[in-house]
Structures are given as C-alpha cells and as structure tokens.
Design an enzyme around this catalytic site. Structure first.
Site, PDB file in Angstrom:
ATOM      1  CG  HIS A 142     -51.005  50.318  -8.363  1.00  8.82           C
ATOM      2  ND1 HIS A 142     -51.274  50.163  -7.052  1.00  8.82           N
ATOM      3  CD2 HIS A 142     -51.495  49.681  -9.223  1.00  8.82           C
ATOM      4  CE1 HIS A 142     -51.390  49.113  -7.218  1.00  8.82           C
ATOM      5  NE2 HIS A 142     -50.917  48.491  -8.615  1.00  8.82           N
ATOM      6  CB  CYS A 143     -44.965  49.848  -9.140  1.00  6.43           C
ATOM      7  SG  CYS A 143     -44.032  49.543 -10.573  1.00  6.43           S
ATOM      8  NE  ARG A 144     -50.610  49.197 -16.505  1.00  7.98           N
ATOM      9  CZ  ARG A 144     -51.433  49.307 -17.187  1.00  7.98           C
ATOM     10  NH1 ARG A 144     -50.158  48.613 -18.627  1.00  7.98           N
ATOM     11  NH2 ARG A 144     -52.425  50.163 -17.621  1.00  7.98           N
ATOM     12  CG  ASN A 161     -50.447  43.807  -7.529  1.00  2.00           C
ATOM     13  OD1 ASN A 161     -51.293  44.766  -8.174  1.00  2.00           O
ATOM     14  ND2 ASN A 161     -50.954  42.855  -7.456  1.00  2.00           N
TER      15      ASN A 161
END
Length: 136
Positions: A65-67, A70
């Site tokens: 999950h890429c911050r 998002n």
C-alpha cells in the site's frame, strides 16, 4: 494513472453490494483469506490476492500500500506505479544536473549565468566608470 486504477481483485470489483465490511473474527478463521476466499470481502479471490488493511479490499498480486499514492499497488497498476517512480527519479536527476551546472558555473565564470538585460546594462555601466577613473 496509477492512482485512478482500482487494483482490487476482479471478484471484489464485480461484487455489486457495497455495504459495511464485516468484522473479522479470529476465533473462526486464522487468516482473512483462506482457500482463496476472503472472509471480509465475502468473495472468492485469486491465489496471489491479499487483503489490504488500509484500503479494506482484496488486491490481486498485492505488492504494497503506497502512502504517496494513497492506493494499493497490485497487478493492475504495477507498471503505472513503476512509471511514476521512474519519472520522479528522472525529475530529481534533471534538477540535480541543472543545479550542479549552475553551482559550477557560479565559481568558474559567473557572468555566463547573468544574461538578463539588466545585468548587461550594469556591466556596461561599471565598465564606463572604470574607464573614466583610468582617464583621470
């Protein structure tokens, strides 16, 4: 583009009911996904799918999950995610090259950097003053 594509598993996207996600009961199941069935999404998923706790959905070929985006990175948007990372790195490299050139030129010959007409006028004015003092 990597943000706009939903990386969810096909069956999760095809499921028409959008209600509250049930609470996972660890006393009944050890894992969220067992035997290619997600107990939170209530659908059959692929063997490489994982349930993302941030997005609360199953993602096909879940990577992370890429911050920054998002969004989850999975099989549907992995190439686009790599393109965005590569373009960001190329942009940083371009900025470093231009900044290095300006930094080096500042110490070698700062007049090369001053090509604006105002700087040229000041240079001519300083030359006239210097010539006037030599004539005295």
């Amino acid at each position: 583009m990597a943000v706009s594509i939903d990386p969810a598993d096909y069956n999760v996207r095809a499921k028409s009911v959008r209600g509250p996600v049930p609470v996972f009961d660890r006393s009944k199941h050890a894992h969220v996904i067992e035997n290619c069935h997600c107990y939170l999404c209530q659908v059959e998923v692929g063997p490489k799918s994982k349930h993302c706790s941030a997005c609360n959905k199953c993602v096909a070929n879940f990577d992370h999950h890429c911050r920054w985006l998002n969004n989850c990175v999975g099989s549907r948007n992995y190439k686009l995610f790599l393109h965005s990372v590569i373009s960001a790195l190329l942009g940083v490299c371009l900025i470093l090259v231009v900044a290095s050139y300006v930094f080096i030129e500042f110490f070698l010959d700062p007049t090369k950097l001053r090509t604006d007409k105002h700087f040229l006028e000041i240079k001519k004015w300083k030359l006239r003053i210097a010539r006037g003092k030599k004539g005295d």
